[in-house]
Design a protein around this motif. Structure first.
Motif, short mmCIF file in Angstrom:
data_model
loop_
_atom_site.label_atom_id
_atom_site.label_comp_id
_atom_site.label_asym_id
_atom_site.label_seq_id
_atom_site.Cartn_x
_atom_site.Cartn_y
_atom_site.Cartn_z
N TYR A 67 0.78 -1.24 0.01
CA TYR A 67 0.05 -0.21 -0.06
C TYR A 67 0.95 1.35 -0.15
O TYR A 67 1.49 1.44 0.88
N SER A 122 -0.15 7.98 -2.47
CA SER A 122 -1.12 8.02 -3.50
C SER A 122 -2.22 7.33 -2.95
O SER A 122 -3.31 7.49 -3.56
N SER A 173 -3.14 4.09 -2.33
CA SER A 173 -3.47 2.80 -3.42
C SER A 173 -2.70 1.90 -3.13
O SER A 173 -1.54 2.04 -2.75
#
Length: 197
Positions: free
Chosen positions: A25, A29, A31
């Motif tokens: 992860y 960002s 994401s």
């Protein structure tokens, strides 16, 4: 998690968390990313650190090693010669083990710097064959330098068998002097090629 950010010591480093399910992860960002994403980040010069999400342990070295393994597993992507890998494994537990990481860092940094300088000069002049030859010579020189520190006797299949190694090995100071001499020779060759262009 602020403690993970602080543990890196650098605010500009991207923090990656690795979870128990092996998912990565990217906290910058927000994401999930893959090893391929991290490989691209390395190639783009993005500095990142990877922490185990549960223990907060820095596992950057392990993840970078996994990226190298993935790259080496791809067809036609082999960068590390088998003999280099054998020599590298041979250094674990060897008396030169502590010296090798800084030697490799210096060698690769010098190699990258020289290649970038040559690429810039030759691209401006449109000479690609000279650049390719310089790369070949530099790789050969790097290979010879690595053999100086080999913990065991290495013979290429196409070379005649060498006589048994003498019991006395060269001192580390002699090896360092030889390495410096080789690097000076390599820099002189590059300067010579650049001046001819």
């Amino acid at each position: 998690m602020a403690d993970a950010q602080g543990a890196g010591g650098k605010d500009d480093r991207v923090v990656i968390k690795k979870y128990a399910n092996r998912r990565l992860y990217n906290t910058a960002s927000s994401s999930y990313v893959t090893l391929e994403h991290l490989s691209d980040m390395v190639k783009q010069g993005v500095d990142f650190v990877v922490y185990d999400a549960k223990t907060n342990e820095d596992i950057t070295r392990t993840v970078l090693t996994q990226i190298i393994f993935e790259e080496e597993s791809r067809e036609g992507q082999n960068l590390l010669p088998i003999q280099f890998l054998r020599q590298l494994i041979g250094f674990y537990g060897n008396s030169m083990q502590a010296f090798l990481p800084s030697y490799l860092e210096l060698s690769l940094a010098t190699f990258a710097e020289q290649q970038e300088r040559m690429r810039t000069q030759l691209s401006a002049l449109g000479h690609h064959s000279a650049y390719d030859e310089t790369i070949r010579q530099n790789l050969a020189m790097f290979d010879r330098a690595m053999k100086m520190f080999s913990p065991f006797n290495f013979v290429r299949p196409d070379e005649p068998a060498a006589k048994p190694a003498e019991p006395a090995a060269p001192a580390a100071d002699d090896a360092l002097s030889d390495l410096k001499k080789k690097m000076d020779e390599m820099q002189a060759q590059i300067a010579k090629l650049a001046s001819k262009s």
